[in-house]
Every structure is written in structure tokens, then in C-alpha cells.
Design an enzyme around this catalytic site. Structure first.
Site, PDB file in Angstrom:
ATOM      1  N   LYS A 111       0.864  -1.094  -0.075  1.00 27.23           N
ATOM      2  CA  LYS A 111       0.058   0.020  -0.088  1.00 27.23           C
ATOM      3  C   LYS A 111       1.123   1.149   0.049  1.00 27.23           C
ATOM      4  O   LYS A 111       0.600   2.249  -0.833  1.00 27.23           O
ATOM      5  CB  LYS A 111      -0.809  -0.020   1.250  1.00 27.23           C
ATOM      6  CG  LYS A 111      -1.380   1.036   1.587  1.00 27.23           C
ATOM      7  CD  LYS A 111      -2.244   1.325   2.826  1.00 27.23           C
ATOM      8  CE  LYS A 111      -1.378   1.575   4.154  1.00 27.23           C
ATOM      9  NZ  LYS A 111      -1.160   2.993   4.232  1.00 27.23           N
ATOM     10  N   ASN A 112       1.721   1.338   0.710  1.00 27.47           N
ATOM     11  CA  ASN A 112       2.638   2.539   1.064  1.00 27.47           C
ATOM     12  C   ASN A 112       3.739   2.758   0.065  1.00 27.47           C
ATOM     13  O   ASN A 112       4.195   3.744  -0.073  1.00 27.47           O
ATOM     14  CB  ASN A 112       3.410   2.610   2.440  1.00 27.47           C
ATOM     15  CG  ASN A 112       1.978   2.701   3.563  1.00 27.47           C
ATOM     16  OD1 ASN A 112       1.013   3.057   3.259  1.00 27.47           O
ATOM     17  ND2 ASN A 112       2.561   2.545   4.730  1.00 27.47           N
ATOM     18  N   ARG A 116      -3.451  10.412   4.820  1.00 27.96           N
ATOM     19  CA  ARG A 116      -2.539  11.118   4.630  1.00 27.96           C
ATOM     20  C   ARG A 116      -1.591  11.153   3.586  1.00 27.96           C
ATOM     21  O   ARG A 116      -0.972  12.151   3.035  1.00 27.96           O
ATOM     22  CB  ARG A 116      -1.617  10.512   6.070  1.00 27.96           C
ATOM     23  CG  ARG A 116      -0.282  11.181   6.120  1.00 27.96           C
ATOM     24  CD  ARG A 116      -0.168  12.293   6.869  1.00 27.96           C
ATOM     25  NE  ARG A 116       1.260  12.868   6.995  1.00 27.96           N
ATOM     26  CZ  ARG A 116       1.651  13.993   7.628  1.00 27.96           C
ATOM     27  NH1 ARG A 116       0.450  14.659   7.989  1.00 27.96           N
ATOM     28  NH2 ARG A 116       2.989  14.231   7.863  1.00 27.96           N
ATOM     29  N   CYS A 137      -3.754  12.983  12.954  1.00 28.75           N
ATOM     30  CA  CYS A 137      -4.615  11.847  13.308  1.00 28.75           C
ATOM     31  C   CYS A 137      -4.536  10.935  14.599  1.00 28.75           C
ATOM     32  O   CYS A 137      -3.727  11.416  15.312  1.00 28.75           O
ATOM     33  CB  CYS A 137      -4.438  11.018  11.941  1.00 28.75           C
ATOM     34  SG  CYS A 137      -3.076  10.008  12.202  1.00 28.75           S
ATOM     35  N   ARG A 156       1.162  14.833  13.100  1.00 31.90           N
ATOM     36  CA  ARG A 156       1.583  14.502  11.904  1.00 31.90           C
ATOM     37  C   ARG A 156       2.005  15.724  10.968  1.00 31.90           C
ATOM     38  O   ARG A 156       1.245  15.928  10.066  1.00 31.90           O
ATOM     39  CB  ARG A 156       0.949  13.495  11.010  1.00 31.90           C
ATOM     40  CG  ARG A 156       0.895  12.306  11.907  1.00 31.90           C
ATOM     41  CD  ARG A 156       0.191  11.180  11.013  1.00 31.90           C
ATOM     42  NE  ARG A 156       0.915  10.526   9.975  1.00 31.90           N
ATOM     43  CZ  ARG A 156       0.645   9.403   9.242  1.00 31.90           C
ATOM     44  NH1 ARG A 156      -0.682   9.139   9.383  1.00 31.90           N
ATOM     45  NH2 ARG A 156       1.382   8.877   8.454  1.00 31.90           N
ATOM     46  N   PRO A 157       2.967  16.613  11.379  1.00 37.64           N
ATOM     47  CA  PRO A 157       3.379  17.758  10.713  1.00 37.64           C
ATOM     48  C   PRO A 157       3.802  17.781   9.432  1.00 37.64           C
ATOM     49  O   PRO A 157       3.896  16.490   8.890  1.00 37.64           O
ATOM     50  CB  PRO A 157       4.362  18.548  11.505  1.00 37.64           C
ATOM     51  CG  PRO A 157       4.886  17.232  12.406  1.00 37.64           C
ATOM     52  CD  PRO A 157       4.063  16.300  12.644  1.00 37.64           C
ATOM     53  N   ILE A 158       3.697  18.846   8.699  1.00 42.74           N
ATOM     54  CA  ILE A 158       4.368  18.627   7.059  1.00 42.74           C
ATOM     55  C   ILE A 158       5.362  19.515   7.104  1.00 42.74           C
ATOM     56  O   ILE A 158       5.737  20.039   5.801  1.00 42.74           O
ATOM     57  CB  ILE A 158       3.113  18.663   6.051  1.00 42.74           C
ATOM     58  CG1 ILE A 158       2.610  20.204   6.342  1.00 42.74           C
ATOM     59  CG2 ILE A 158       2.157  17.559   6.200  1.00 42.74           C
ATOM     60  CD1 ILE A 158       1.835  20.586   5.182  1.00 42.74           C
ATOM     61  N   ASP A 159       5.994  20.154   7.921  1.00 44.61           N
ATOM     62  CA  ASP A 159       7.041  21.108   7.746  1.00 44.61           C
ATOM     63  C   ASP A 159       8.341  20.447   7.126  1.00 44.61           C
ATOM     64  O   ASP A 159       8.911  21.244   6.325  1.00 44.61           O
ATOM     65  CB  ASP A 159       7.851  21.433   9.214  1.00 44.61           C
ATOM     66  CG  ASP A 159       8.195  20.165  10.060  1.00 44.61           C
ATOM     67  OD1 ASP A 159       7.344  19.337  10.317  1.00 44.61           O
ATOM     68  OD2 ASP A 159       9.456  20.365  10.351  1.00 44.61           O
ATOM     69  N   LEU A 160       8.733  19.191   6.769  1.00 43.80           N
ATOM     70  CA  LEU A 160       9.691  18.686   6.007  1.00 43.80           C
ATOM     71  C   LEU A 160       9.163  18.812   4.392  1.00 43.80           C
ATOM     72  O   LEU A 160      10.144  18.613   3.675  1.00 43.80           O
ATOM     73  CB  LEU A 160      10.188  17.409   6.604  1.00 43.80           C
ATOM     74  CG  LEU A 160      10.685  17.291   8.039  1.00 43.80           C
ATOM     75  CD1 LEU A 160      11.008  15.824   8.442  1.00 43.80           C
ATOM     76  CD2 LEU A 160      12.067  18.261   8.191  1.00 43.80           C
ATOM     77  N   ASP A 179       5.119   0.788  12.304  1.00 47.38           N
ATOM     78  CA  ASP A 179       3.877   0.169  11.493  1.00 47.38           C
ATOM     79  C   ASP A 179       3.773  -1.260  12.055  1.00 47.38           C
ATOM     80  O   ASP A 179       2.623  -2.254  11.732  1.00 47.38           O
ATOM     81  CB  ASP A 179       3.712   0.176  10.047  1.00 47.38           C
ATOM     82  CG  ASP A 179       3.532   1.680   9.527  1.00 47.38           C
ATOM     83  OD1 ASP A 179       3.133   2.582  10.452  1.00 47.38           O
ATOM     84  OD2 ASP A 179       3.640   1.985   8.274  1.00 47.38           O
ATOM     85  N   ARG A 219      -8.863  -0.426   4.727  1.00 48.07           N
ATOM     86  CA  ARG A 219      -7.785   0.704   4.345  1.00 48.07           C
ATOM     87  C   ARG A 219      -6.617  -0.039   3.758  1.00 48.07           C
ATOM     88  O   ARG A 219      -5.816   0.531   3.099  1.00 48.07           O
ATOM     89  CB  ARG A 219      -7.557   1.753   5.232  1.00 48.07           C
ATOM     90  CG  ARG A 219      -8.761   2.835   5.436  1.00 48.07           C
ATOM     91  CD  ARG A 219      -8.291   3.959   6.323  1.00 48.07           C
ATOM     92  NE  ARG A 219      -7.101   4.452   6.101  1.00 48.07           N
ATOM     93  CZ  ARG A 219      -6.121   5.199   6.384  1.00 48.07           C
ATOM     94  NH1 ARG A 219      -6.433   5.401   7.827  1.00 48.07           N
ATOM     95  NH2 ARG A 219      -5.059   5.595   6.047  1.00 48.07           N
TER      96      ARG A 219
END
Ligand code: EPU
Length: 421
Positions: free
Chosen positions: A22-23, A91, A115, A120-124, A308, A400
Site C-alpha cells: 500500500k505505502n 495522509r 490523526c 503529523r506535521p508537514i514542515d519537512l 507500523d 484501508r
């Protein structure tokens, strides 16, 4: 909402076919937006998250067809807005940001937010794209990004918790069409990033160093269509390894890649589980007479023990003969499964990022609630070995990320069925 009913106590035996990852599939589908040509991606698992990515690509007006396990994407999209209603459910939707920006020069992607597994930041992600020359603002809950042709650069993508898988993906995808060379330092080394890099290479991108912390991308003017097979799912594999281990069974995991699970295999062996690499897969045998041995597990970026798989190994350690400690270093709050496992008789104490588990001889079946994907898998594993009946509510989380979980488990002897509402 569907429920899963499990009658515990069966010893699992037989073969499980491992699906594709999936990932890996989700960012690879997004990467198809980097070309106007058609990309054929094979062995796409039938999962809700894949359906969501299809919906996002269609919302962008890319052409997407599904044909017998493959997805055919023509990424010549007319829209550049990934809406809240879709992005907020998954995400990995944020992966369309880099390709849209590189190819269409503009992107509007809803902020993915946190979540249930923690912030779960997105700064990077933003750092990677800004260093390539993008102008980014956050407006009304959307990431608004624009740029003329992106420019190659050197960027260090390490954050408070180490490397970031999807920030590496976004930056690497954007860099494929940038002018000049991009060097990503502290890049994620996860097999899914290597798979994405191989997909990009098959489209004509110039990427080297994937699977190492330094990825180099030499930008090209255009990418072309491709036909690509995705790697097997290492988290699905690890989950079925624990299904074999926890039931004292013997399962062959067809298509599994031993090499992608070295940290998990090491810990399972420490617990007394036998694991052997074979042609076309991996065989796992649980302990039949003796109890599982306790262990200490720390989650880390690849090649460390994957976050995970943390919930799933916790279910196993709940039955160990002694005290185990799990330290969660990627998502320090990812312990939502603890309260549900406790309902089944587990003895777990959480202190900050540590879970201290006192092994018990038996778990007992109960009504439990699935919360996130991997936490739900942990409840299934516990249910397989618990005495009596376990009823797991809200299993849409499992749909999912685990293809045909109930069917695959039934095939190897589990007493499990789905109850429709
Ligand atoms: N982080 C930041 N800033 C960022 C991005 C991440 O500080 O801009 C932090 C996160 O908060 C976390 C750490 O960095 O503490 C690692 O997060 P990462 O960015 O690597 O996670 P992700 O890329 O959003 C992917 C998987 C997750 C998996 C993580 C970690 C996909 C679609 N998702 O998420 O998978 O847990 O890597 O390995 O690839 C799952 O499949 O159940 C799942 C949650």
C-alpha cells in the site's frame, strides 16, 4: 459498519499470498502526475486507500482506469486542487503536492492534519519543496504552492523524529523535473522510497542513492509513461508472521521479501519464533509447547523496527513469559490499541513513549473497537488466540490497508467472519 467476529484458538497452517505494498502504491500513483503519458501500475491491492487515491487523481481530472488488478493512469490533469473531503481521509494524499508543483507549476492541496496516531506535521514536505524554489502559503486550510521551473538544491530532510518517508517522496518527485541536481540528505531509506525511485527511473528520471540517506536527483525536461510492478507489502507480511507466531502455527508467506523485514525477524527470533527464508517467500513457525519469550522493541526509521508493526508485536508480547518493553520513537502517542488489548486481559502500562507489558497466559475474547489501521490488526491478532469470541467493530480501518484480511486468514484455518450491518 462491518464487524469481524473471531473465534480464537485455531492453529494457522497453510499459505498466505502477500499483496503489493500500500505505502509504495500510493506515492507511485501520485507520481504518475509527473507525465502526460500513460503509466500502468500492476498488482495494485484492492484497498480503500487505493480507492481514495483514485478519487483524488480523478478530482484532478487525470484519467484513471482499473483493469484486473492494474491501474492505468494518464496524468494529463486539468485541475490542481486536491480537496479537503478526500485529503482529510488519508495522509498519503499529500503526495500529489510535489508532482503537481513540478509538472503544473501550481498546486492546492488540503492540509492533511494530524490523526489518531499523533500529530503529523508537514514542515519537512514544505522545507523540501521550498528549497527547490517553491513559494508556499497556507490559506483557508490549503497548502498553496507555486513555482516556475524548480531548481536543484541541497536539502537536509531530518526532523525531530528522524527522516520522513513522504517528505522524501514529495521532494524526490518534485526534483525529477527541476533544473539541475538535487541532493536530499537524511532521506528516508524505506523500501517504499526505493520502489518509488525505481518507478521514477522507469519513467526516465535520473535518481541515484535511493535506499541510502543521500539521494541525488538530476532533473530532466520530461518524463515518459511506464509499466511497473510494485514490491510486496512488508507490513502485511510482518502482520501474518505474527499471526503464525501467536497461534503456534506454520505459515508460508508467498512473495514476502525477507530482506525488508530484518528488524522484525530479529525480534521474532528473540521471542522464540522460527523464520526461514525460502524460494518465493518466507516460512514462519510459532512456538507450540513453550510460551513466547519477552523482548524489548524500539521503533525507528528503516532499517530499524517499523512503527507500523509496533501494535502487532505488542499483541504477541502480551502473551510472553515475562515483562517486555516497547519504546515508540516515531509516533510517541501511538498506543491507542492498549486500552482495547487491556479489555481482552492484557496487562500494559504506558508511560510516555514506553509501554511496559506484563505477559499473561491467556487473553479472552471481547467486544473491541478498531481505531487506526495497525491498531486494528493488533486486535485481530489478539482475537486469533484469545479464548472465546472477539467482535471487532469499525473494521473499515482494516479495509484501508489489508487486502481481503478475513479471507486470507480463513484460508489458513482461522475462524473469522465478517458481519455486515
Ligand atoms: N514528521 C515531521 N515533519 C514532517 C513529516 C513528518 O516532524 O514534515 C515526523 C512525523 O510526525 C513522525 C516522523 O516524522 O514523527 C516520521 O513520519 P513520516 O513523515 O515518515 O510518516 P509519513 O511519511 O507521513 C509513512 C507511512 C506511515 C508510517 C510512517 C513511518 C505512508 C502512506 N505512510 O507516513 O504508515 O507509519 O511513514 O514509517 O507511507 C500505515 O501504513 O499505517 C502508516 C501510518
Amino acid at each position: 459498519m462491518d464487524k469481524l467476529i473471531i473465534e480464537g484458538g485455531e492453529t494457522l497452517r497453510g499459505t498466505v499470498d502477500i499483496s503489493c505494498a500500500k505505502n509504495a502504491a500510493l506515492p507511485i500513483m501520485a507520481a504518475s502526475l509527473l507525465t502526460d503519458d500513460t503509466c500502468v501500475i500492476n498488482n495494485i491491492p484492492a484497498l480503500r486507500d487505493v480507492d481514495t487515491m483514485v478519487k483524488i487523481l480523478r478530482a484532478l481530472e487525470a484519467r484513471v482506469e482499473r483493469k484486473k488488478g492494474s491501474v492505468v493512469i494518464t496524468g494529463r490533469c486539468r485541475r490542481v486542487k486536491a480537496p479537503y473531503a478526500l485529503v482529510s481521509t488519508m495522509r498519503a494524499s499529500v503526495c500529489v503536492l510535489g508532482p503537481l508543483l513540478a509538472k503544473r507549476k501550481v498546486a492546492e492541496v488540503s492540509f492533511p492534519g494530524g490523526c489518531i496516531i499523533g500529530p503529523r506535521p508537514i514542515d519537512l514536505h514544505l522545507k523540501g519543496l521550498e528549497s527547490l524554489g517553491a513559494e508556499i502559503t497556507i490559506k483557508s486550510g490549503y497548502i498553496m504552492a507555486k513555482a516556475q521551473r524548480l531548481k536543484g538544491t541541497k536539502v537536509y530532510l531530518g526532523g525531530h523524529f528522524g527522516s520522513s518517508v513522504l517528505a522524501t517522496a514529495n521532494t524526490m518527485m518534485a526534483a525529477t523535473l527541476a533544473k539541475g541536481v538535487t541532493v536530499i540528505e537524511n532521506a528516508a531509506c524505506e523500501p517504499e522510497i526505493a520502489d518509488l525511485a525505481n518507478f521514477l527511473i522507469s519513467m526516465g528520471a535520473k535518481v541515484v542513492g535511493h535506499s541510502t540517506p543521500t539521494i541525488r536527483v538530476k532533473g530532466v525536461r520530461r518524463l515518459h509513461g511506464t509499466n511497473y510492478n510494485i514490491i510486496p507489502d512488508r507490513v502485511e507480511t510482518g502482520t501474518y508472521m505474527i499471526a503464525g507466531a501467536i497461534t503456534g502455527g506454520s505459515i508460508f508467506l508467498k512473495n514476502a521479501r525477507h530482506q525488508h523485514l530484518l528488524a522484525v525477524i530479529d525480534k521474532l527470533r528473540e521471542c522464540g519464533v522460527s523464520i526461514a527464508e525460502q524460494k518465493d517467500g518466507v516460512r514462519v513457525k510459532g512456538r507450540i509447547k513453550n510460551r513466547i519469550k519477552p523482548s524489548t522493541v524500539t521503533t525507528l526509521p528503516y532499517p530499524g523496527f517499523p512503527t507500523d508493526m509496533q501494535a502487532q508485536i505488542m499483541s504477541l508480547l502480551c502473551l510472553a513469559d515475562g515483562i517486555s518493553v516497547i519504546t515508540e520513537k516515531i509516533y510517541p502517542e501511538r498506543f491507542i490499541h492498549v486500552s482495547e488489548l487491556s479489555r481482552m486481559g492484557a496487562r500494559i502500562l504506558v508511560e510516555g513513549p514506553n509501554a511496559i507489558i506484563r505477559g499473561v497466559k491467556n487473553l479472552s475474547g471481547a467486544e473491541v473497537m478498531a481505531s487506526d489501521l495497525r491498531a486494528s490488526a493488533a486486535l485481530v491478532l489478539a482475537g486469533l488466540v484469545a479464548k472465546g469470541k472477539t467482535r471487532i467493530h469499525r473494521i473499515y480501518h482494516l479495509d484501508r490497508g489489508y487486502e481481503k484480511l478475513d479471507k486470507k486468514l480463513s484460508k489458513v484455518g482461522a475462524k473469522i467472519h465478517r458481519e455486515k450491518d
